[in-house]
Design a protein around this motif. Structure first.
Motif, PDB file in Angstrom:
ATOM      1  N   PHE A  61     -20.346  19.796  61.481  1.00  0.00           N
ATOM      2  CA  PHE A  61     -19.947  20.494  62.699  1.00  0.00           C
ATOM      3  C   PHE A  61     -18.613  19.936  63.168  1.00  0.00           C
ATOM      4  CE2 PHE A  61     -24.522  21.179  62.840  1.00  0.00           C
ATOM      5  CZ  PHE A  61     -24.604  22.502  63.262  1.00  0.00           C
ATOM      6  N   SER A  62     -17.874  20.741  63.909  1.00  0.00           N
ATOM      7  CA  SER A  62     -16.616  20.297  64.505  1.00  0.00           C
ATOM      8  C   SER A  62     -16.898  19.104  65.420  1.00  0.00           C
ATOM      9  CB  SER A  62     -16.001  21.444  65.314  1.00  0.00           C
ATOM     10  OG  SER A  62     -14.913  20.981  66.056  1.00  0.00           O
ATOM     11  N   HIS A  63     -15.951  18.199  65.521  1.00  0.00           N
ATOM     12  CA  HIS A  63     -16.162  16.965  66.279  1.00  0.00           C
ATOM     13  C   HIS A  63     -16.019  17.129  67.789  1.00  0.00           C
ATOM     14  CE1 HIS A  63     -16.641  14.469  62.771  1.00  0.00           C
ATOM     15  NE2 HIS A  63     -15.633  15.101  62.214  1.00  0.00           N
ATOM     16  N   ARG A  64     -15.720  18.310  68.250  1.00  0.00           N
ATOM     17  CA  ARG A  64     -15.573  18.510  69.693  1.00  0.00           C
ATOM     18  C   ARG A  64     -16.898  18.932  70.317  1.00  0.00           C
ATOM     19  NH1 ARG A  64     -10.033  21.192  68.807  1.00  0.00           N
ATOM     20  NH2 ARG A  64     -11.224  23.084  68.495  1.00  0.00           N
ATOM     21  N   ASN A  65     -17.282  18.264  71.403  1.00  0.00           N
ATOM     22  CA  ASN A  65     -18.455  18.619  72.202  1.00  0.00           C
ATOM     23  C   ASN A  65     -19.731  18.729  71.374  1.00  0.00           C
ATOM     24  OD1 ASN A  65     -16.742  18.862  74.490  1.00  0.00           O
ATOM     25  ND2 ASN A  65     -16.211  20.935  73.855  1.00  0.00           N
ATOM     26  N   MET A  66     -19.945  17.801  70.463  1.00  0.00           N
ATOM     27  CA  MET A  66     -21.146  17.841  69.624  1.00  0.00           C
ATOM     28  C   MET A  66     -22.374  17.384  70.402  1.00  0.00           C
ATOM     29  SD  MET A  66     -20.283  16.602  65.769  1.00  0.00           S
ATOM     30  CE  MET A  66     -19.825  14.951  66.239  1.00  0.00           C
ATOM     31  N   THR A  67     -23.509  18.002  70.091  1.00  0.00           N
ATOM     32  CA  THR A  67     -24.787  17.555  70.624  1.00  0.00           C
ATOM     33  C   THR A  67     -25.268  16.374  69.783  1.00  0.00           C
ATOM     34  OG1 THR A  67     -26.106  18.970  69.175  1.00  0.00           O
ATOM     35  CG2 THR A  67     -25.358  19.933  71.277  1.00  0.00           C
ATOM     36  N   VAL A  68     -26.289  15.700  70.256  1.00  0.00           N
ATOM     37  CA  VAL A  68     -26.864  14.594  69.497  1.00  0.00           C
ATOM     38  C   VAL A  68     -27.377  15.104  68.156  1.00  0.00           C
ATOM     39  CG1 VAL A  68     -28.777  12.934  69.437  1.00  0.00           C
ATOM     40  CG2 VAL A  68     -27.436  13.220  71.524  1.00  0.00           C
ATOM     41  N   GLU A  70     -26.313  17.622  66.380  1.00  0.00           N
ATOM     42  CA  GLU A  70     -25.173  17.895  65.499  1.00  0.00           C
ATOM     43  C   GLU A  70     -24.579  16.607  64.953  1.00  0.00           C
ATOM     44  OE1 GLU A  70     -23.748  22.109  67.534  1.00  0.00           O
ATOM     45  OE2 GLU A  70     -22.771  20.237  68.122  1.00  0.00           O
ATOM     46  N   ARG A  71     -24.531  15.561  65.768  1.00  0.00           N
ATOM     47  CA  ARG A  71     -24.012  14.279  65.304  1.00  0.00           C
ATOM     48  C   ARG A  71     -24.922  13.682  64.227  1.00  0.00           C
ATOM     49  NH1 ARG A  71     -23.268  10.976  70.496  1.00  0.00           N
ATOM     50  NH2 ARG A  71     -22.592   9.372  69.058  1.00  0.00           N
ATOM     51  N   TYR A  75     -23.965  12.907  60.344  1.00  0.00           N
ATOM     52  CA  TYR A  75     -24.236  11.615  59.715  1.00  0.00           C
ATOM     53  C   TYR A  75     -24.988  11.807  58.405  1.00  0.00           C
ATOM     54  CZ  TYR A  75     -26.855   7.416  58.621  1.00  0.00           C
ATOM     55  OH  TYR A  75     -27.435   6.377  57.954  1.00  0.00           O
ATOM     56  N   ARG A  76     -26.007  12.649  58.404  1.00  0.00           N
ATOM     57  CA  ARG A  76     -26.806  12.855  57.198  1.00  0.00           C
ATOM     58  C   ARG A  76     -25.989  13.515  56.096  1.00  0.00           C
ATOM     59  NH1 ARG A  76     -32.401  12.918  58.125  1.00  0.00           N
ATOM     60  NH2 ARG A  76     -32.544  13.112  55.870  1.00  0.00           N
ATOM     61  N   ILE A  77     -25.148  14.476  56.460  1.00  0.00           N
ATOM     62  CA  ILE A  77     -24.293  15.132  55.469  1.00  0.00           C
ATOM     63  C   ILE A  77     -23.283  14.126  54.900  1.00  0.00           C
ATOM     64  CG2 ILE A  77     -22.483  16.871  55.178  1.00  0.00           C
ATOM     65  CD1 ILE A  77     -25.370  17.975  55.198  1.00  0.00           C
ATOM     66  N   SER A  78     -22.762  13.243  55.750  1.00  0.00           N
ATOM     67  CA  SER A  78     -21.794  12.256  55.257  1.00  0.00           C
ATOM     68  C   SER A  78     -22.441  11.302  54.263  1.00  0.00           C
ATOM     69  CB  SER A  78     -21.156  11.486  56.413  1.00  0.00           C
ATOM     70  OG  SER A  78     -22.065  10.562  56.973  1.00  0.00           O
ATOM     71  N   ARG A  79     -23.721  11.009  54.428  1.00  0.00           N
ATOM     72  CA  ARG A  79     -24.430  10.171  53.450  1.00  0.00           C
ATOM     73  C   ARG A  79     -24.489  10.882  52.104  1.00  0.00           C
ATOM     74  NH1 ARG A  79     -28.200   6.088  54.721  1.00  0.00           N
ATOM     75  NH2 ARG A  79     -29.539   7.004  53.142  1.00  0.00           N
ATOM     76  N   SER A 188     -36.323  13.667  59.450  1.00  0.00           N
ATOM     77  CA  SER A 188     -35.526  12.567  60.007  1.00  0.00           C
ATOM     78  C   SER A 188     -35.775  11.273  59.252  1.00  0.00           C
ATOM     79  CB  SER A 188     -35.854  12.375  61.497  1.00  0.00           C
ATOM     80  OG  SER A 188     -37.189  11.937  61.630  1.00  0.00           O
ATOM     81  N   VAL A 189     -34.822  10.363  59.364  1.00  0.00           N
ATOM     82  CA  VAL A 189     -35.007   8.993  58.883  1.00  0.00           C
ATOM     83  C   VAL A 189     -34.958   8.079  60.098  1.00  0.00           C
ATOM     84  CG1 VAL A 189     -34.143   9.379  56.538  1.00  0.00           C
ATOM     85  CG2 VAL A 189     -32.524   8.816  58.347  1.00  0.00           C
ATOM     86  N   GLN A 190     -35.703   6.998  60.054  1.00  0.00           N
ATOM     87  CA  GLN A 190     -35.921   6.200  61.267  1.00  0.00           C
ATOM     88  C   GLN A 190     -34.660   5.596  61.871  1.00  0.00           C
ATOM     89  OE1 GLN A 190     -37.726   2.269  59.544  1.00  0.00           O
ATOM     90  NE2 GLN A 190     -39.224   3.867  59.237  1.00  0.00           N
ATOM     91  N   TRP A 191     -33.628   5.383  61.103  1.00  0.00           N
ATOM     92  CA  TRP A 191     -32.434   4.702  61.627  1.00  0.00           C
ATOM     93  C   TRP A 191     -31.340   5.663  62.074  1.00  0.00           C
ATOM     94  CZ3 TRP A 191     -33.699   4.809  56.445  1.00  0.00           C
ATOM     95  CH2 TRP A 191     -32.833   5.511  55.626  1.00  0.00           C
ATOM     96  N   GLN A 192     -31.487   6.965  61.877  1.00  0.00           N
ATOM     97  CA  GLN A 192     -30.370   7.880  62.098  1.00  0.00           C
ATOM     98  C   GLN A 192     -29.864   7.875  63.541  1.00  0.00           C
ATOM     99  OE1 GLN A 192     -32.067  11.530  60.630  1.00  0.00           O
ATOM    100  NE2 GLN A 192     -32.707  12.193  62.651  1.00  0.00           N
ATOM    101  N   ASN A 193     -30.738   7.701  64.532  1.00  0.00           N
ATOM    102  CA  ASN A 193     -30.268   7.685  65.923  1.00  0.00           C
ATOM    103  C   ASN A 193     -29.395   6.471  66.211  1.00  0.00           C
ATOM    104  OD1 ASN A 193     -31.553  10.082  66.540  1.00  0.00           O
ATOM    105  ND2 ASN A 193     -33.435   9.077  67.178  1.00  0.00           N
ATOM    106  N   ASN A 194     -29.580   5.408  65.465  1.00  0.00           N
ATOM    107  CA  ASN A 194     -28.759   4.203  65.667  1.00  0.00           C
ATOM    108  C   ASN A 194     -27.373   4.331  65.041  1.00  0.00           C
ATOM    109  OD1 ASN A 194     -30.995   3.020  66.869  1.00  0.00           O
ATOM    110  ND2 ASN A 194     -31.711   2.151  64.944  1.00  0.00           N
ATOM    111  N   MET A 195     -27.173   5.354  64.198  1.00  0.00           N
ATOM    112  CA  MET A 195     -25.938   5.479  63.449  1.00  0.00           C
ATOM    113  C   MET A 195     -24.902   6.380  64.113  1.00  0.00           C
ATOM    114  SD  MET A 195     -26.782   3.398  61.195  1.00  0.00           S
ATOM    115  CE  MET A 195     -25.283   3.455  60.263  1.00  0.00           C
ATOM    116  N   ILE A 196     -25.271   7.048  65.188  1.00  0.00           N
ATOM    117  CA  ILE A 196     -24.330   8.001  65.793  1.00  0.00           C
ATOM    118  C   ILE A 196     -23.688   7.457  67.047  1.00  0.00           C
ATOM    119  CG2 ILE A 196     -25.438   9.983  64.800  1.00  0.00           C
ATOM    120  CD1 ILE A 196     -26.753  10.455  67.552  1.00  0.00           C
TER     121      ILE A 196
END
Length: 196
Positions: A61-68, A70-71, A75-79, A188-196
Motif C-alpha cells: 500500500f502507499s505509505h501515506r495515511n496507512m492503517t495498522v 495496511e502497515r 511488512y508481510r509482503i516485504s518479508r 497473522s504471525v505473533q510478532w508482526q504488530n511489534n514490527m510496524i
C-alpha cells in the motif's frame, strides 16, 4: 506463512518483457487461478511501487495515511520480497556476470543463467556451512541481520523506476483480501504488530 515462488525484476524491464505479455494473454501455460487453502488468493509476483497492481502481482500500500492493517500487510509482503532479494543477491554476488548486460545471444544468456543456478545449488549441497552466512537472517526479535552477501555488493539502485501504475479493481480487491488475511487469527504471525 509467507508468499513463495517470487520473481524479482525491474519494473521497466518487466513492462516490455515476454513474461508480462504471456501472463496477460494467458499463453504462458499456468494452471487456472484458484484460491489456495483458507481462500487465500493466488499470485505469482511481488512488486514495489514502480509496478502496476494486478491479480498476478501484488504490491505494498502507499505509505501515506496507512492503517495498522495496511502497515502489517506491507511488512508481510516485504518479508516475501526479501526471499527473492536474497536469492538474486547471493547469485549476483557469487556470479558477477549477472550484474551486467550480457552481450550474448538470448539462448546463450539462458544457458549462462541456468549454469549459475546449477553451480549455486551444487555449492550449497557440497559446502553446507557456507550457505547460511550469505543470507539475511532474523534475530529473536525478528529484526533483519544483513548477510555477508551484502558486503561489496555492486548492484545499482532500481527502486525509483517510473511508469504507468493503473491498478485493476480485481487486483485491489485481492490485495484487500490479503490484508485481512494477514491481520486475522489464521494468517497473522505473533510478532508482526511489534514490527510496524
Amino acid at each position: 506463512m509467507e508468499p513463495t515462488g517470487l520473481l524479482l525484476m525491474d519494473a521497466e524491464i518487466f513492462n516490455f518483457s515476454e513474461l508480462k505479455e504471456t501472463i496477460e494473454n494467458g499463453t504462458i501455460g499456468f494452471p487456472r487461478a484458484e484460491p489456495l487453502p483458507n481462500d487465500m488468493p493466488f499470485f505469482i509476483l511481488l512488486g514495489d511501487d514502480a509496478f502496476a497492481l494486478r491479480t498476478y502481482m501484488t504490491k505494498p500500500f502507499s505509505h501515506r495515511n496507512m492503517t495498522v492493517e495496511e502497515r502489517i500487510f506491507n511488512y508481510r509482503i516485504s518479508r516475501g520480497r526479501r526471499i527473492a532479494e536474497n536469492a538474486f543477491g547471493i547469485h549476483a554476488n557469487r556470479f558477477q556476470v549477472l550484474l551486467t548486460t550480457m552481450q550474448q545471444d538470448p539462448e546463450t544468456v539462458q544457458l549462462i543463467v541456468q549454469t549459475c543456478v546449477c553451480l549455486h545449488t551444487l555449492m550449497r549441497i557440497r559446502y553446507p556451512g557456507l550457505k547460511n552466512a550469505v543470507l539475511d537472517q532474523e534475530d529473536d526479535n525478528h529484526q533483519v541481520i544483513n548477510g555477508a552477501r551484502r558486503n561489496g555488493l555492486n548492484m545499482q539502485d532500481v527502486d525509483n523506476v517510473t511508469g504507468p501504475n493503473r491498478a485493476t479493481r480485481a487486483a485491489k480487491s485481492q490485495r484487500e483480501y490479503l490484508k485481512h488475511y494477514f491481520n486475522s487469527s489464521a494468517g497473522s504471525v505473533q510478532w508482526q504488530n511489534n514490527m510496524i
